[in-house]
Structure formats: C-alpha cells, structure tokens
Motif scaffolding. Structure first.
Motif, PDB file in Angstrom:
ATOM      1  N   TYR A  14       0.806  -1.214   0.000  1.00  0.00           N
ATOM      2  CA  TYR A  14       0.000   0.000   0.000  1.00  0.00           C
ATOM      3  C   TYR A  14       0.841   1.268   0.000  1.00  0.00           C
ATOM      4  CZ  TYR A  14      -3.184   3.494   2.121  1.00  0.00           C
ATOM      5  OH  TYR A  14      -3.908   4.619   2.418  1.00  0.00           O
ATOM      6  N   TYR A  15       1.915   1.292   0.801  1.00  0.00           N
ATOM      7  CA  TYR A  15       2.663   2.528   0.989  1.00  0.00           C
ATOM      8  C   TYR A  15       3.602   2.866  -0.170  1.00  0.00           C
ATOM      9  CZ  TYR A  15       0.867   2.593   5.734  1.00  0.00           C
ATOM     10  OH  TYR A  15       0.036   2.641   6.825  1.00  0.00           O
ATOM     11  N   VAL A  16       3.758   1.963  -1.117  1.00  0.00           N
ATOM     12  CA  VAL A  16       4.548   2.305  -2.305  1.00  0.00           C
ATOM     13  C   VAL A  16       3.953   3.536  -2.983  1.00  0.00           C
ATOM     14  CG1 VAL A  16       5.144   1.567  -4.643  1.00  0.00           C
ATOM     15  CG2 VAL A  16       5.507   0.011  -2.726  1.00  0.00           C
ATOM     16  N   ASP A  17       2.624   3.584  -3.074  1.00  0.00           N
ATOM     17  CA  ASP A  17       1.968   4.715  -3.725  1.00  0.00           C
ATOM     18  C   ASP A  17       1.978   5.970  -2.873  1.00  0.00           C
ATOM     19  OD1 ASP A  17       1.341   3.391  -6.104  1.00  0.00           O
ATOM     20  OD2 ASP A  17      -0.433   2.464  -5.210  1.00  0.00           O
ATOM     21  N   GLY A  18       2.484   5.876  -1.647  1.00  0.00           N
ATOM     22  CA  GLY A  18       2.680   7.059  -0.825  1.00  0.00           C
ATOM     23  C   GLY A  18       3.870   7.882  -1.274  1.00  0.00           C
ATOM     24  N   VAL A  19       4.684   7.316  -2.157  1.00  0.00           N
ATOM     25  CA  VAL A  19       5.820   8.025  -2.755  1.00  0.00           C
ATOM     26  C   VAL A  19       5.508   8.194  -4.233  1.00  0.00           C
ATOM     27  CG1 VAL A  19       8.299   7.993  -3.200  1.00  0.00           C
ATOM     28  CG2 VAL A  19       7.402   7.048  -1.062  1.00  0.00           C
ATOM     29  N   PRO A  20       4.895   9.307  -4.618  1.00  0.00           N
ATOM     30  CA  PRO A  20       4.508   9.506  -6.017  1.00  0.00           C
ATOM     31  C   PRO A  20       5.707   9.542  -6.961  1.00  0.00           C
ATOM     32  CG  PRO A  20       3.329  11.020  -4.573  1.00  0.00           C
ATOM     33  CD  PRO A  20       4.418  10.393  -3.752  1.00  0.00           C
ATOM     34  N   THR A  21       5.455   9.213  -8.197  1.00  0.00           N
ATOM     35  CA  THR A  21       6.537   9.205  -9.194  1.00  0.00           C
ATOM     36  C   THR A  21       7.112  10.599  -9.403  1.00  0.00           C
ATOM     37  OG1 THR A  21       4.923   9.426 -10.985  1.00  0.00           O
ATOM     38  CG2 THR A  21       5.570   7.190 -10.358  1.00  0.00           C
ATOM     39  N   ALA A  22       6.363  11.629  -9.044  1.00  0.00           N
ATOM     40  CA  ALA A  22       6.864  12.996  -9.169  1.00  0.00           C
ATOM     41  C   ALA A  22       8.086  13.240  -8.291  1.00  0.00           C
ATOM     42  CB  ALA A  22       5.762  13.989  -8.810  1.00  0.00           C
ATOM     43  N   VAL A  23       8.278  12.399  -7.278  1.00  0.00           N
ATOM     44  CA  VAL A  23       9.426  12.546  -6.379  1.00  0.00           C
ATOM     45  C   VAL A  23      10.722  12.080  -7.046  1.00  0.00           C
ATOM     46  CG1 VAL A  23      10.430  11.664  -4.208  1.00  0.00           C
ATOM     47  CG2 VAL A  23       8.044  12.381  -4.279  1.00  0.00           C
ATOM     48  N   PHE A  24      10.608  11.195  -8.029  1.00  0.00           N
ATOM     49  CA  PHE A  24      11.804  10.567  -8.598  1.00  0.00           C
ATOM     50  C   PHE A  24      12.806  11.599  -9.128  1.00  0.00           C
ATOM     51  CE2 PHE A  24       9.259   6.477  -9.836  1.00  0.00           C
ATOM     52  CZ  PHE A  24       9.030   6.244  -8.495  1.00  0.00           C
ATOM     53  N   GLY A  25      12.293  12.695  -9.675  1.00  0.00           N
ATOM     54  CA  GLY A  25      13.191  13.702 -10.210  1.00  0.00           C
ATOM     55  C   GLY A  25      13.870  14.555  -9.157  1.00  0.00           C
ATOM     56  N   SER A  26      13.372  14.503  -7.922  1.00  0.00           N
ATOM     57  CA  SER A  26      13.919  15.335  -6.843  1.00  0.00           C
ATOM     58  C   SER A  26      14.989  14.627  -6.028  1.00  0.00           C
ATOM     59  CB  SER A  26      12.791  15.785  -5.898  1.00  0.00           C
ATOM     60  OG  SER A  26      11.858  16.594  -6.583  1.00  0.00           O
ATOM     61  N   VAL A  27      15.124  13.314  -6.191  1.00  0.00           N
ATOM     62  CA  VAL A  27      16.085  12.548  -5.383  1.00  0.00           C
ATOM     63  C   VAL A  27      17.265  12.097  -6.230  1.00  0.00           C
ATOM     64  CG1 VAL A  27      14.329  11.760  -3.772  1.00  0.00           C
ATOM     65  CG2 VAL A  27      14.871  10.355  -5.774  1.00  0.00           C
ATOM     66  N   ASP A  28      18.390  11.920  -5.561  1.00  0.00           N
ATOM     67  CA  ASP A  28      19.553  11.351  -6.247  1.00  0.00           C
ATOM     68  C   ASP A  28      19.390   9.850  -6.399  1.00  0.00           C
ATOM     69  OD1 ASP A  28      21.702  13.631  -6.535  1.00  0.00           O
ATOM     70  OD2 ASP A  28      20.702  13.925  -4.612  1.00  0.00           O
ATOM     71  N   TRP A  29      18.770   9.216  -5.400  1.00  0.00           N
ATOM     72  CA  TRP A  29      18.390   7.810  -5.514  1.00  0.00           C
ATOM     73  C   TRP A  29      17.457   7.451  -4.370  1.00  0.00           C
ATOM     74  CZ3 TRP A  29      23.488   8.974  -4.015  1.00  0.00           C
ATOM     75  CH2 TRP A  29      23.871   8.554  -2.735  1.00  0.00           C
ATOM     76  N   LEU A  30      16.830   6.267  -4.477  1.00  0.00           N
ATOM     77  CA  LEU A  30      15.985   5.728  -3.416  1.00  0.00           C
ATOM     78  C   LEU A  30      16.633   4.483  -2.832  1.00  0.00           C
ATOM     79  CD1 LEU A  30      12.387   5.995  -4.954  1.00  0.00           C
ATOM     80  CD2 LEU A  30      13.524   7.583  -3.390  1.00  0.00           C
ATOM     81  N   ASN A  31      16.685   4.406  -1.509  1.00  0.00           N
ATOM     82  CA  ASN A  31      17.154   3.213  -0.808  1.00  0.00           C
ATOM     83  C   ASN A  31      15.944   2.309  -0.568  1.00  0.00           C
ATOM     84  OD1 ASN A  31      19.986   3.947  -0.420  1.00  0.00           O
ATOM     85  ND2 ASN A  31      19.204   5.549   0.927  1.00  0.00           N
ATOM     86  N   ILE A  32      15.839   1.261  -1.343  1.00  0.00           N
ATOM     87  CA  ILE A  32      14.665   0.391  -1.302  1.00  0.00           C
ATOM     88  C   ILE A  32      14.858  -0.659  -0.212  1.00  0.00           C
ATOM     89  CG2 ILE A  32      13.240  -1.223  -2.630  1.00  0.00           C
ATOM     90  CD1 ILE A  32      14.259   0.334  -5.161  1.00  0.00           C
ATOM     91  N   MET A  33      14.003  -0.611   0.802  1.00  0.00           N
ATOM     92  CA  MET A  33      14.136  -1.482   1.967  1.00  0.00           C
ATOM     93  C   MET A  33      13.574  -2.867   1.633  1.00  0.00           C
ATOM     94  SD  MET A  33      13.278   1.194   5.061  1.00  0.00           S
ATOM     95  CE  MET A  33      11.648   1.617   4.437  1.00  0.00           C
ATOM     96  N   ALA A  34      14.347  -3.616   0.880  1.00  0.00           N
ATOM     97  CA  ALA A  34      13.907  -4.940   0.418  1.00  0.00           C
ATOM     98  C   ALA A  34      14.184  -5.987   1.492  1.00  0.00           C
ATOM     99  CB  ALA A  34      14.593  -5.300  -0.901  1.00  0.00           C
ATOM    100  N   TYR A  35      13.523  -5.803   2.611  1.00  0.00           N
ATOM    101  CA  TYR A  35      13.609  -6.739   3.730  1.00  0.00           C
ATOM    102  C   TYR A  35      12.334  -6.636   4.545  1.00  0.00           C
ATOM    103  CZ  TYR A  35      16.168  -2.412   5.027  1.00  0.00           C
ATOM    104  OH  TYR A  35      16.592  -1.112   5.174  1.00  0.00           O
ATOM    105  N   ASP A  36      12.196  -7.512   5.535  1.00  0.00           N
ATOM    106  CA  ASP A  36      10.967  -7.618   6.341  1.00  0.00           C
ATOM    107  C   ASP A  36       9.776  -8.056   5.503  1.00  0.00           C
ATOM    108  OD1 ASP A  36      12.331  -6.840   8.618  1.00  0.00           O
ATOM    109  OD2 ASP A  36      11.894  -4.725   8.319  1.00  0.00           O
ATOM    110  N   GLY A  37      10.040  -8.750   4.412  1.00  0.00           N
ATOM    111  CA  GLY A  37       8.975  -9.287   3.576  1.00  0.00           C
ATOM    112  C   GLY A  37       9.485 -10.501   2.832  1.00  0.00           C
ATOM    113  N   GLY A  38       8.579 -11.204   2.159  1.00  0.00           N
ATOM    114  CA  GLY A  38       8.960 -12.445   1.501  1.00  0.00           C
ATOM    115  C   GLY A  38       9.013 -13.570   2.513  1.00  0.00           C
ATOM    116  N   SER A  39       9.107 -14.783   2.030  1.00  0.00           N
ATOM    117  CA  SER A  39       9.166 -15.948   2.916  1.00  0.00           C
ATOM    118  C   SER A  39      10.223 -16.929   2.392  1.00  0.00           C
ATOM    119  CB  SER A  39       7.796 -16.640   2.981  1.00  0.00           C
ATOM    120  OG  SER A  39       7.823 -17.710   3.889  1.00  0.00           O
TER     121      SER A  39
END
Length: 318
Positions: A187-212
């Motif tokens: 759900y919270y992925v859409d809390g970061v709109p694509t319009a933000v992508f141009g304002s950041v140097d990069w995103l640190n994607i927290m690819a943990y605490d999920g999956g099995s």
C-alpha cells in the motif's frame, strides 16, 4: 527501516568494487576512494545507538547515513542523539572519501505524525527545510536521507511530494544530496509519487521484512523491479539488504558467532526456532544482479556485520 520496534535496532553498508575495463578487483586501501563502475553506490547506515565509528570498513563504502534525527510537527528538529558520534563519523568518513548524510525519521514505532503535520502546509515545510539545511551545515554533512517511511497515498503523498521537491531544490543548489528510504511493496509504495523521482539522487529500497523467508533473493529483486516499473531509473534504484534475521532480529554477527558456518546460510535454528537472513552467497548474488540492473546496494546496518572473511560488506567485493 526494519519495522517492529526497530527504530532502535537495525542500518546498512555494502560493497566496494574497483574496475578496470570489465575486470573487478578487490577493495581499495582505507584512505582511497571506492571506485565503482557506472557510479554504483555502496550505502551503509550507522545508528546513533549502536556500533563504533572506528570499526566501520570505510574503504568498502561510498555513502553512510547516520540514523536518525527526528522532526517535530512545527518543522523543528529534535536534538540528535550522540552528536559527538556524528561528528566523528563525518571526520572519518571524509578522511576516507565517504560521503555522510543524516537520516531523518525512521520506523519510530510507526509514528509519522510529525511528518504528516509539518508537510501539511508551506510554512512548516519551509521551516523544516531551513532547519535541515542548518543541520547539514552545522555538521558538515553531504546530504539528507529522508526516512518518512509511510506517507499514505492521497493527500499525505501529495504533501510528501511538495516537501521532497522543496528539500531537493534547497540541497541540490548547495551541492548536497537528497535520498530517501522507501518500502519494498504494498500500500505505501503509492505514498511516494513518481513525481518525487526527479527530486532525489536515488531511493534506498528497503527490500527486507517481507517475503518468505524475509529478504529472499527473488522477492528482493521483484521489489526493486516494482519501483523501476513505476518509472524509477535503474541508476536511482538502490537495493537494500538486511544484516539481521527474522523473526528474532538476531544480528548477522551474532549468528556467525554462534556458528561460523551460518555465514554461508540463509536460515539457521536458534533456540528451537528458525531464523532467516542473508548470508554471504545471497548477498553476493544480489550484488551481481544490482551491478547489472540497479544503481547500488544498501544495508541495515553497519554495526551488525562481522569483520574478516565472513563480512557481508566484504561479500559485495565481487
């Protein structure tokens, strides 16, 4: 950052690669800058409450984020914990050609009410941006890592965008970085709109605490690809890895201390319960994928690593 009660527990540092043509060699000496192909990032978090800045493997990192400073709803900042530690981290980082940013927010027991309040109107957004710029200048930092992890889709997301655009402009005009930690899925992925992508140097994607089990290879790669499918450039997608287990939150260093063979596993049994994490082979495999398909590697967090041949930071030296 990692969720249940982990504002006080878990940050990340990975990788160092030097390349000549297509050949990757091992890490530089401590005083040399890490040379990574295609501006590849090696990002580590250092928490205020754990770890020693003198123990960081600076020669294997390009960026370190100090976690955390917390905001108030009026745009002011709460006092940073262990400011002397932050100052030492900046000095040692810069001496080793590593950039240091302040991470703002974090899990904080899921309480993002201060972010919600300050982002909701222009005066408090401006106060927050000005206070962060002053903080960056005070500690001679290289940027800000925004860890408002759970802006809701809708009005909250729109306010997040306005805040990040204003903060990005203020930082970039001063030659500073703006990055952000973002969730891996849901759900919270859409809390970061694509319009933000141009304002950041990069995103640190927290690819943990999920999956099995948590942070398994396929699930983690899918997390990064999900952000890329939204339009995030590969160069701005930094893959996060955990230095701890679920469900018990044992540090990687503690697990290896129990049995050195755990360094080459992704799950082990502790006290009759299975604990799953990322061992050396999986971190290497993720790094290989990220080298071809993303902009860097991040982990949470540096104080949870080992040293020597079992180090996960070292495991990313392909």
């Amino acid at each position: 950052m990692p969720r249940p009660h982990l504002r006080r527990r878990l940050a990340a540092g990975v990788l160092a690669l030097a390349t000549t043509a297509a050949t990757l060699t091992l890490a530089p000496t401590a005083a040399e800058a890490v040379v990574l192909p295609n501006n590849f990032k090696s990002v580590g978090y250092m928490p205020s409450w754990s770890g020693n800045v003198n123990s960081i493997q600076y020669g294997k990192l390009t960026h370190i984020n100090y976690a955390f400073v917390l905001p108030n709803g009026d745009g002011s900042l709460r006092p940073v914990e262990n400011p002397g530690k932050l100052s030492s981290l900046v000095s040692l980082g810069h001496a080793n050609n590593v950039k240091v940013s302040i991470a703002v927010g974090g899990w904080n027991d899921g309480d993002d009410s201060a972010f919600e309040a300050l982002a909701a109107n222009s005066s408090t957004r401006t106060a927050f941006v000005n206070n962060l710029i002053a903080f960056v200048n005070q500690y001679n930092l290289d940027g800000v890592d925004m860890d408002w992890e759970y802006p809701d889709p809708g009005a909250s997301a729109n306010n997040y965008t306005l805040l990040m655009q204003q903060l990005g402009s203020a930082l970039h005009s001063r030659g500073k970085l703006l990055t952000a930690a973002v969730v891996s899925e849901g759900y919270y992925v859409d809390g970061v709109p694509t319009a933000v992508f141009g304002s950041v140097d990069w995103l640190n994607i927290m690819a943990y605490d999920g999956g099995s089990p948590h942070a398994n290879y396929d699930w983690s790669i899918a997390s990064v690809n999900r952000w890329k499918s939204r339009g995030l450039p590969a160069a701005k997608a930094v893959l996060g890895v955990p230095f701890y287990s679920r469900p018990g939150y044992y540090t990687y260093s503690a697990l290896v201390g129990m049995d050195p063979a755990n360094a080459n596993r992704d799950c082990t049994t502790v006290g009759g319960a299975q604990q799953c994490y990322n061992g050396v082979p999986t971190v290497k495999r993720k790094t290989q994928w990220a080298m071809a398909n993303a902009g860097g590697m991040m982990n949470w967090e540096l104080s949870q690593d080992t040293t020597g041949s079992t180090s996960l930071v070292s495991a990313t030296l392909l």
